[in-house]
Design an enzyme around this catalytic site. Structure first.
Site, PDB file in Angstrom:
ATOM      1  N   SER A  19       0.866  -1.184   0.000  1.00 27.62           N
ATOM      2  CA  SER A  19       0.000   0.000   0.000  1.00 27.62           C
ATOM      3  C   SER A  19       0.892   1.220   0.000  1.00 27.62           C
ATOM      4  O   SER A  19       1.986   1.214   0.589  1.00 27.62           O
ATOM      5  CB  SER A  19      -0.870   0.021   1.258  1.00 27.62           C
ATOM      6  OG  SER A  19      -1.479   1.294   1.386  1.00 27.62           O
TER       7      SER A  19
ATOM      8  N   TYR B  99      -1.274  -0.690  10.140  1.00 26.87           N
ATOM      9  CA  TYR B  99      -1.483  -1.166   8.763  1.00 26.87           C
ATOM     10  C   TYR B  99      -0.311  -0.731   7.872  1.00 26.87           C
ATOM     11  O   TYR B  99       0.259  -1.539   7.122  1.00 26.87           O
ATOM     12  CB  TYR B  99      -2.799  -0.593   8.239  1.00 26.87           C
ATOM     13  CG  TYR B  99      -3.054  -0.794   6.764  1.00 26.87           C
ATOM     14  CD1 TYR B  99      -3.547  -1.997   6.275  1.00 26.87           C
ATOM     15  CD2 TYR B  99      -2.815   0.237   5.846  1.00 26.87           C
ATOM     16  CE1 TYR B  99      -3.791  -2.174   4.923  1.00 26.87           C
ATOM     17  CE2 TYR B  99      -3.062   0.066   4.498  1.00 26.87           C
ATOM     18  CZ  TYR B  99      -3.548  -1.140   4.038  1.00 26.87           C
ATOM     19  OH  TYR B  99      -3.779  -1.307   2.697  1.00 26.87           O
TER      20      TYR B  99
HETATM   21  P1  NAP Z   1     -11.558  -5.541   0.297  1.00 26.16           P
HETATM   22  O1  NAP Z   1     -12.461  -5.049  -0.781  1.00 26.16           O
HETATM   23  O2  NAP Z   1     -11.883  -5.242   1.733  1.00 26.16           O
HETATM   24  O3  NAP Z   1     -11.373  -7.118   0.114  1.00 26.16           O
HETATM   25  C1  NAP Z   1     -10.544  -7.813   0.992  1.00 26.16           C
HETATM   26  C2  NAP Z   1     -10.483  -9.253   0.593  1.00 26.16           C
HETATM   27  O4  NAP Z   1      -9.550  -9.887   1.488  1.00 26.16           O
HETATM   28  C3  NAP Z   1     -11.817  -9.960   0.754  1.00 26.16           C
HETATM   29  O5  NAP Z   1     -11.970 -10.846  -0.328  1.00 26.16           O
HETATM   30  C4  NAP Z   1     -11.648 -10.717   2.072  1.00 26.16           C
HETATM   31  O6  NAP Z   1     -12.349 -11.951   2.126  1.00 26.16           O
HETATM   32  C5  NAP Z   1     -10.164 -11.011   2.054  1.00 26.16           C
HETATM   33  N1  NAP Z   1      -9.640 -11.263   3.386  1.00 26.16           N
HETATM   34  C6  NAP Z   1      -9.618 -10.435   4.465  1.00 26.16           C
HETATM   35  N2  NAP Z   1      -9.059 -11.051   5.524  1.00 26.16           N
HETATM   36  C7  NAP Z   1      -8.742 -12.301   5.092  1.00 26.16           C
HETATM   37  C8  NAP Z   1      -8.171 -13.426   5.723  1.00 26.16           C
HETATM   38  N3  NAP Z   1      -7.815 -13.401   7.013  1.00 26.16           N
HETATM   39  N4  NAP Z   1      -7.982 -14.556   4.992  1.00 26.16           N
HETATM   40  C9  NAP Z   1      -8.351 -14.603   3.690  1.00 26.16           C
HETATM   41  N5  NAP Z   1      -8.912 -13.574   3.039  1.00 26.16           N
HETATM   42  C10 NAP Z   1      -9.109 -12.444   3.745  1.00 26.16           C
HETATM   43  O7  NAP Z   1     -10.073  -4.995   0.111  1.00 26.16           O
HETATM   44  P2  NAP Z   1      -9.270  -4.402  -1.151  1.00 26.16           P
HETATM   45  O8  NAP Z   1      -9.381  -2.924  -1.100  1.00 26.16           O
HETATM   46  O9  NAP Z   1      -9.608  -5.139  -2.381  1.00 26.16           O
HETATM   47  O10 NAP Z   1      -7.785  -4.737  -0.684  1.00 26.16           O
HETATM   48  C11 NAP Z   1      -7.027  -5.791  -1.217  1.00 26.16           C
HETATM   49  C12 NAP Z   1      -5.576  -5.535  -0.860  1.00 26.16           C
HETATM   50  O11 NAP Z   1      -5.192  -4.269  -1.372  1.00 26.16           O
HETATM   51  C13 NAP Z   1      -5.302  -5.497   0.647  1.00 26.16           C
HETATM   52  O12 NAP Z   1      -4.068  -6.120   0.920  1.00 26.16           O
HETATM   53  C14 NAP Z   1      -5.201  -4.024   0.938  1.00 26.16           C
HETATM   54  O13 NAP Z   1      -4.398  -3.741   2.051  1.00 26.16           O
HETATM   55  C15 NAP Z   1      -4.578  -3.522  -0.349  1.00 26.16           C
HETATM   56  N6  NAP Z   1      -4.773  -2.095  -0.590  1.00 26.16           N
HETATM   57  C16 NAP Z   1      -6.012  -1.595  -0.791  1.00 26.16           C
HETATM   58  C17 NAP Z   1      -6.145  -0.222  -0.998  1.00 26.16           C
HETATM   59  C18 NAP Z   1      -7.481   0.438  -1.220  1.00 26.16           C
HETATM   60  O14 NAP Z   1      -7.549   1.682  -1.189  1.00 26.16           O
HETATM   61  N7  NAP Z   1      -8.535  -0.298  -1.461  1.00 26.16           N
HETATM   62  C19 NAP Z   1      -5.014   0.607  -0.994  1.00 26.16           C
HETATM   63  C20 NAP Z   1      -3.774   0.036  -0.787  1.00 26.16           C
HETATM   64  C21 NAP Z   1      -3.660  -1.314  -0.587  1.00 26.16           C
HETATM   65  P3  NAP Z   1     -13.944 -12.044   2.413  1.00 26.16           P
HETATM   66  O15 NAP Z   1     -14.594 -11.602   1.129  1.00 26.16           O
HETATM   67  O16 NAP Z   1     -14.186 -13.465   2.744  1.00 26.16           O
HETATM   68  O17 NAP Z   1     -14.216 -11.095   3.543  1.00 26.16           O
END
Ligand code: NAP
Length: 251
Positions: A146, A160
């Protein structure tokens, strides 16, 4: 059963960035293992969509935040496909905005268990299957960091940000360790991306609210991050390892 297509495991593949990675990867010819923790419906919708488009996918339950969860995820991938060629360590969590001096030990342990240990344990399992040293065919790993790793996220979620800093160092070290084994290891560093993660941290409007602070004046989309991940997985990135690619609209 063995599968002739390359096989990709995407942790947290049911929603957000992970779901976009699964869909684009399937369209690119990968068989996809769509991992989820709790939302089985979201993962099965991704699988159904891939199959309806003629692709190959299975949903795989398992919490990456526990050693047993990681072991069961990989056992399910072995049973479904009998091979592994790529891993996207995408599963990640944030917490509600808090100062470090307010955070509970439970929060800190869960943050690092999922974001850091989960990614390291999944990478261990992937290397054991893909490394030429272990009789594997090589492969590629993409870790999801991130932009918070470079900003620190003061007053929001320093835990985080620190977990993502650890992921970047892990990417660099593992890349060098397994480069001669035929495995490339890279990371993407998303900026503000429009997904559910902000609501899960108690800030549902975060992506829209931060738009004026982003040089490109808008949040990114899950697909825009997924495209970069697919590039790093692909042969188009055959000489890239240990890299961290910012996908952040200039933030
Ligand atoms: P999201 O929409 O909240 O989706 C998170 C996903 O991770 C969901 O499919 C969830 O599964 C899964 N998950 C959470 N905890 C888990 C666990 N313990 N074991 C297995 N799966 C788990 O998040 P996102 O925004 O797509 O983020 C994805 C990645 O991008 C993350 O690493 C996040 O830190 C990174 N990121 C996101 C952003 C942003 O602005 N969105 C920015 C920088 C980095 P369930 O569906 O079963 O709940």
């Amino acid at each position: 059963m063995t599968d002739t297509k390359p096989v990709l495991l995407v942790t947290g593949g049911g929603r957000g960035i992970g779901a976009s990675v699964c869909r684009l990867a399937a369209a690119d010819g990968w068989s996809v293992a769509v991992n989820y923790a709790t939302n089985a419906k979201a993962a099965s919708d991704v699988v159904d969509g891939i199959r309806a488009a003629g692709g190959s996918a299975v949903a795989v339950a398992g919490d990456v935040g526990s050693e047993a969860g990681v072991a069961s995820i990989f056992a399910a991938v072995d049973a479904a496909f009998g091979r592994l060629d790529g891993l996207v360590n995408n599963a990640g969590i944030v917490g509600p905005p808090q100062r470090v001096d307010e955070m509970t030990g439970e929060r800190l342990e869960r943050m690092f268990a999922v974001n850091v240990l989960g990614s390291i344990r999944c990478a261990q399992q992937a290397v054991r299957r893909m490394s030429a040293r272990h009789g594997g065919q090589g492969g590629a790993i993409v870790n999801v960091s991130s932009i918070a790793a470079t900003l620190g996220a003061a007053g929001q979620y320093v835990d985080y940000a620190a977990s993502k800093g650890a992921i970047e160092t892990f990417t660099l070290g593992l890349a060098r360790e397994v480069a001669a084994d035929g495995i490339r290891v890279n990371a993407v560093r998303p900026g503000v991306i429009d997904t559910d993660i902000h609501a899960s941290g108690g800030l549902p409007d975060r992506a829209r609210d931060l738009a004026p602070q982003i040089p490109m004046q808008r949040p990114g989309t899950a697909v825009e991050v997924a495209q970069s991940i697919l590039f790093l997985l692909s042969n188009a990135a055959s000489y890239i390892t240990g890299a961290v690619l910012s996908v952040s609209g200039g933030r």
